[in-house]
Structures are given as structure tokens and as C-alpha cells.
Write a protein that holds these residues in place. Sequence first.
Motif, PDB file in Angstrom:
ATOM      1  N   THR A 158     -40.218 -22.880  54.589  1.00 50.15           N
ATOM      2  CA  THR A 158     -40.016 -21.509  54.118  1.00 50.15           C
ATOM      3  C   THR A 158     -39.904 -20.540  55.292  1.00 50.15           C
ATOM      4  O   THR A 158     -39.039 -19.658  55.313  1.00 50.15           O
ATOM      5  N   TYR A 159     -40.774 -20.730  56.290  1.00 50.33           N
ATOM      6  CA  TYR A 159     -40.743 -19.882  57.487  1.00 50.33           C
ATOM      7  C   TYR A 159     -39.409 -20.040  58.216  1.00 50.33           C
ATOM      8  O   TYR A 159     -38.801 -19.053  58.648  1.00 50.33           O
ATOM      9  N   ALA A 160     -38.970 -21.274  58.367  1.00 54.68           N
ATOM     10  CA  ALA A 160     -37.722 -21.541  59.080  1.00 54.68           C
ATOM     11  C   ALA A 160     -36.544 -20.839  58.414  1.00 54.68           C
ATOM     12  O   ALA A 160     -35.685 -20.244  59.085  1.00 54.68           O
ATOM     13  N   LYS A 161     -36.512 -20.888  57.096  1.00 58.64           N
ATOM     14  CA  LYS A 161     -35.416 -20.257  56.363  1.00 58.64           C
ATOM     15  C   LYS A 161     -35.476 -18.741  56.475  1.00 58.64           C
ATOM     16  O   LYS A 161     -34.448 -18.081  56.672  1.00 58.64           O
ATOM     17  N   LYS A 162     -36.670 -18.184  56.378  1.00 59.48           N
ATOM     18  CA  LYS A 162     -36.840 -16.729  56.391  1.00 59.48           C
ATOM     19  C   LYS A 162     -36.534 -16.126  57.756  1.00 59.48           C
ATOM     20  O   LYS A 162     -35.924 -15.054  57.857  1.00 59.48           O
ATOM     21  N   TYR A 163     -36.949 -16.830  58.825  1.00 59.43           N
ATOM     22  CA  TYR A 163     -36.834 -16.264  60.173  1.00 59.43           C
ATOM     23  C   TYR A 163     -35.776 -16.959  61.043  1.00 59.43           C
ATOM     24  O   TYR A 163     -35.737 -16.772  62.252  1.00 59.43           O
ATOM     25  N   ASN A 164     -34.937 -17.759  60.414  1.00 56.71           N
ATOM     26  CA  ASN A 164     -33.857 -18.445  61.132  1.00 56.71           C
ATOM     27  C   ASN A 164     -34.393 -19.285  62.293  1.00 56.71           C
ATOM     28  O   ASN A 164     -33.824 -19.311  63.390  1.00 56.71           O
ATOM     29  N   ALA A 165     -35.504 -19.952  62.042  1.00 52.53           N
ATOM     30  CA  ALA A 165     -36.101 -20.849  63.037  1.00 52.53           C
ATOM     31  C   ALA A 165     -35.618 -22.271  62.776  1.00 52.53           C
ATOM     32  O   ALA A 165     -35.112 -22.594  61.701  1.00 52.53           O
ATOM     33  N   LEU A 166     -35.790 -23.135  63.769  1.00 50.70           N
ATOM     34  CA  LEU A 166     -35.378 -24.527  63.627  1.00 50.70           C
ATOM     35  C   LEU A 166     -36.571 -25.359  63.176  1.00 50.70           C
ATOM     36  O   LEU A 166     -37.556 -25.509  63.901  1.00 50.70           O
TER      37      LEU A 166
ATOM     38  N   LYS B 202     -31.480 -23.068  71.416  1.00 50.47           N
ATOM     39  CA  LYS B 202     -31.158 -22.466  72.702  1.00 50.47           C
ATOM     40  C   LYS B 202     -32.372 -21.722  73.244  1.00 50.47           C
ATOM     41  O   LYS B 202     -33.324 -21.440  72.509  1.00 50.47           O
ATOM     42  N   LYS B 203     -32.348 -21.429  74.511  1.00 45.09           N
ATOM     43  CA  LYS B 203     -33.405 -20.663  75.155  1.00 45.09           C
ATOM     44  C   LYS B 203     -33.644 -19.367  74.388  1.00 45.09           C
ATOM     45  O   LYS B 203     -32.696 -18.675  74.024  1.00 45.09           O
ATOM     46  N   GLY B 204     -34.922 -19.059  74.112  1.00 42.05           N
ATOM     47  CA  GLY B 204     -35.267 -17.868  73.364  1.00 42.05           C
ATOM     48  C   GLY B 204     -35.343 -18.090  71.863  1.00 42.05           C
ATOM     49  O   GLY B 204     -35.757 -17.195  71.115  1.00 42.05           O
ATOM     50  N   GLY B 205     -34.958 -19.294  71.401  1.00 43.08           N
ATOM     51  CA  GLY B 205     -35.017 -19.618  69.982  1.00 43.08           C
ATOM     52  C   GLY B 205     -36.435 -19.923  69.531  1.00 43.08           C
ATOM     53  O   GLY B 205     -37.398 -19.872  70.306  1.00 43.08           O
ATOM     54  N   THR B 206     -36.575 -20.272  68.263  1.00 41.68           N
ATOM     55  CA  THR B 206     -37.886 -20.569  67.681  1.00 41.68           C
ATOM     56  C   THR B 206     -37.849 -21.903  66.957  1.00 41.68           C
ATOM     57  O   THR B 206     -36.931 -22.169  66.181  1.00 41.68           O
ATOM     58  N   ILE B 207     -38.841 -22.732  67.218  1.00 39.96           N
ATOM     59  CA  ILE B 207     -39.009 -23.969  66.459  1.00 39.96           C
ATOM     60  C   ILE B 207     -40.239 -23.823  65.566  1.00 39.96           C
ATOM     61  O   ILE B 207     -41.160 -23.072  65.875  1.00 39.96           O
ATOM     62  N   VAL B 208     -40.241 -24.538  64.455  1.00 34.64           N
ATOM     63  CA  VAL B 208     -41.377 -24.515  63.544  1.00 34.64           C
ATOM     64  C   VAL B 208     -41.630 -25.933  63.054  1.00 34.64           C
ATOM     65  O   VAL B 208     -40.700 -26.715  62.851  1.00 34.64           O
ATOM     66  N   GLU B 209     -42.904 -26.296  62.896  1.00 33.27           N
ATOM     67  CA  GLU B 209     -43.261 -27.644  62.467  1.00 33.27           C
ATOM     68  C   GLU B 209     -44.590 -27.631  61.719  1.00 33.27           C
ATOM     69  O   GLU B 209     -45.402 -26.702  61.879  1.00 33.27           O
TER      70      GLU B 209
ATOM     71  N   GLY C  55     -42.632 -34.611  71.075  1.00 35.15           N
ATOM     72  CA  GLY C  55     -42.290 -33.208  71.282  1.00 35.15           C
ATOM     73  C   GLY C  55     -41.131 -33.059  72.246  1.00 35.15           C
ATOM     74  O   GLY C  55     -40.193 -32.281  72.012  1.00 35.15           O
ATOM     75  N   LYS C  56     -41.177 -33.807  73.336  1.00 33.94           N
ATOM     76  CA  LYS C  56     -40.105 -33.782  74.339  1.00 33.94           C
ATOM     77  C   LYS C  56     -38.791 -34.234  73.727  1.00 33.94           C
ATOM     78  O   LYS C  56     -37.743 -33.591  73.904  1.00 33.94           O
ATOM     79  N   ASN C  57     -38.826 -35.317  72.970  1.00 36.15           N
ATOM     80  CA  ASN C  57     -37.605 -35.885  72.409  1.00 36.15           C
ATOM     81  C   ASN C  57     -36.986 -34.981  71.350  1.00 36.15           C
ATOM     82  O   ASN C  57     -35.765 -34.766  71.328  1.00 36.15           O
ATOM     83  N   LEU C  58     -37.817 -34.434  70.464  1.00 36.92           N
ATOM     84  CA  LEU C  58     -37.297 -33.581  69.398  1.00 36.92           C
ATOM     85  C   LEU C  58     -36.616 -32.342  69.959  1.00 36.92           C
ATOM     86  O   LEU C  58     -35.526 -31.957  69.515  1.00 36.92           O
ATOM     87  N   ILE C  59     -37.252 -31.690  70.935  1.00 38.21           N
ATOM     88  CA  ILE C  59     -36.685 -30.466  71.487  1.00 38.21           C
ATOM     89  C   ILE C  59     -35.454 -30.759  72.341  1.00 38.21           C
ATOM     90  O   ILE C  59     -34.433 -30.058  72.247  1.00 38.21           O
ATOM     91  N   GLU C  60     -35.515 -31.789  73.174  1.00 37.35           N
ATOM     92  CA  GLU C  60     -34.356 -32.092  74.013  1.00 37.35           C
ATOM     93  C   GLU C  60     -33.150 -32.509  73.179  1.00 37.35           C
ATOM     94  O   GLU C  60     -32.015 -32.162  73.508  1.00 37.35           O
ATOM     95  N   LYS C  61     -33.372 -33.230  72.092  1.00 41.00           N
ATOM     96  CA  LYS C  61     -32.248 -33.608  71.225  1.00 41.00           C
ATOM     97  C   LYS C  61     -31.661 -32.384  70.531  1.00 41.00           C
ATOM     98  O   LYS C  61     -30.434 -32.263  70.391  1.00 41.00           O
ATOM     99  N   ALA C  62     -32.538 -31.457  70.101  1.00 43.75           N
ATOM    100  CA  ALA C  62     -32.054 -30.242  69.446  1.00 43.75           C
ATOM    101  C   ALA C  62     -31.224 -29.403  70.407  1.00 43.75           C
ATOM    102  O   ALA C  62     -30.203 -28.815  70.017  1.00 43.75           O
ATOM    103  N   ILE C  63     -31.633 -29.340  71.674  1.00 41.05           N
ATOM    104  CA  ILE C  63     -30.870 -28.605  72.681  1.00 41.05           C
ATOM    105  C   ILE C  63     -29.533 -29.290  72.941  1.00 41.05           C
ATOM    106  O   ILE C  63     -28.476 -28.650  72.999  1.00 41.05           O
TER     107      ILE C  63
END
Length: 296
Positions: free
Chosen positions: A126-134, A57-64, A43-51
Amino acid sequence: MIAFDLIGQTPLVLLESFSDERIQIYAKLEQFNPGGSVKDRLGKNLIEKAIKDGRLKKGGTIVEASAGNTGIGLAIAANRYKVKCVIFAPKGFAEEKNFTMKALGADVRRTQKSEGMIGAQGEAKTYAKKYNALYMNQFGSEANAYTYTLAQSLTEQLNHIDYFVARVGSGGTFTGVAQHLKDYQVKNYIVEQEGSVLNGGPSHAHDTEGIGSEKWPSFLNKKLVDGIFTIKDQDVFNNVKLLEILVGNSLGAALQGALELKKQVQQGVIVTILPDGSDRYMSKQIFNYKESNDYE
């Protein structure tokens, strides 16, 4: 130091009851991570690499899509970096992990058990595409395999390792560790339960959570794999009751693989990973296992 910095600070112990003068079996106790599993590292690695890459960015949304431990690890990292976390979790897995994800602030959406993890992945995309989440894509992201801190700590804590045995779900932990250990001439072995397809068997439902694949992970390099052990659910749960510490069923699987390897080699040091603790699986009767025929 803050709590988040404790991720990766886990002990390595000798499994004395299963070792002898000829072969020693060690286990890395990943349940001592803040979120209780090896997936805190992921979890730490995936999010830190994405940042770092500018994708989050801060305030964004991730989905998994996750049965639990990866979702927990992502929720912890999401809190640290102030992003929203949405998890699609198939029904039928231990509820403790879902409760924990929710307690950490994750938005948990349940998917059909019959569709398994592939169904959950589809809904997450599908959620990521609809709501512009990562979409974090643990099963397809190479960032999953960069568990260098775990591999490095193994070689720092032990002067010599001959064999590495690990259960495989997404394949990230195995790949990251195996890549590092190959430089030390360590032989690497995968453990899966019946119902997983890595050893060429048919895909079907099983009771051991957190391991097994419905297809070969895209970043799991077959050249890193020196062998695969396919084991039974019953052996997994029997092993959980034999260990001196409270462990999850994934360690029961990894231990069975280590014991199978012990039968094949003359001597050496075997290292495996204890991914999480038994507190995650009490609702699944981990210490009173009866094989299930209900996979609906």
C-alpha cells in the motif's frame, strides 16, 4: 576494498561437537557479513538488480516487509546506493533488529503482530503504491533466489558435499544454494518449525524467528527439495546453548535438521548455514527460553 565489499566474505567451520568419523557437519558463518546476517547478500542483490533493470535510481525509495535481517541488509545496500529505505516490521520480534535498522537510517513502521508477515506485506504494498516507492517483494521476487555467491563459496571451500540443510523463511537462500548444489549431486533438505506450512502442517504462531512460511514461496521449486524437517521451538533453543559460538535461533533450527538427517544416513558431509548471531535475540531470552503462550 570498502566495507560493502565484505558482503559474502564469510568462513566455513566444522561443528566438531556434532561430527564424528562417519558424518561431518559444517556451518557457513554468515554472521560475519557487515550487517551480521546472510540477508546482507539478499539486500545487495535485490537493490543492485533493481538498479540494473532501471527500476531504481539514486534518490528513489524502496519499501519491504521484514522481521529484521532482510531490512538490515536492504538498509546497508540502500546507504551504498543513496536510496531511501522503508521497512514494515510486525510487532513481537526481537527489538535489536529494529534498533539496528533504524541506526542504519531505515524508516521502520510497525504492524500488528496478529497479522504477521502477510499483514506487513500488505502495508508495504500500500505504501509503495501511494508514494511511488519500489516494493522489493523478497517473498515473491526471483532475485531473492540468486544467492549464487553463497553456493559458489560452499563448493570452493569444501571439496565434497553430500547434503545441504537450511532453514527456510522466504526461501531465497535455500533456492539459490540448492540450484547450484544440484549440479554436484547434493541432496537438499528444508528445515521449518512447527507452525510453518511447508510440510503440510497447520499455520500458527511460533517463537523461532526468521524462518517459517505461511504459504509456499512462489519461486521455491519443489523439485529442489529432497526432504523437509519440521522441528519444535524447544529443540531450537536447546541447540543454541550447545554450540561453541554465539548464534541466532535460526542456526539452532538448521542444526536440529542436520541432526535429524544424521540419524537417517550412514555417512557423508552435511553443510548448513549459520544465518546470524545471538546478539540479535537477547531481548527474546534466547539463552533462557520458556515456551510462550502469548501470541497476541
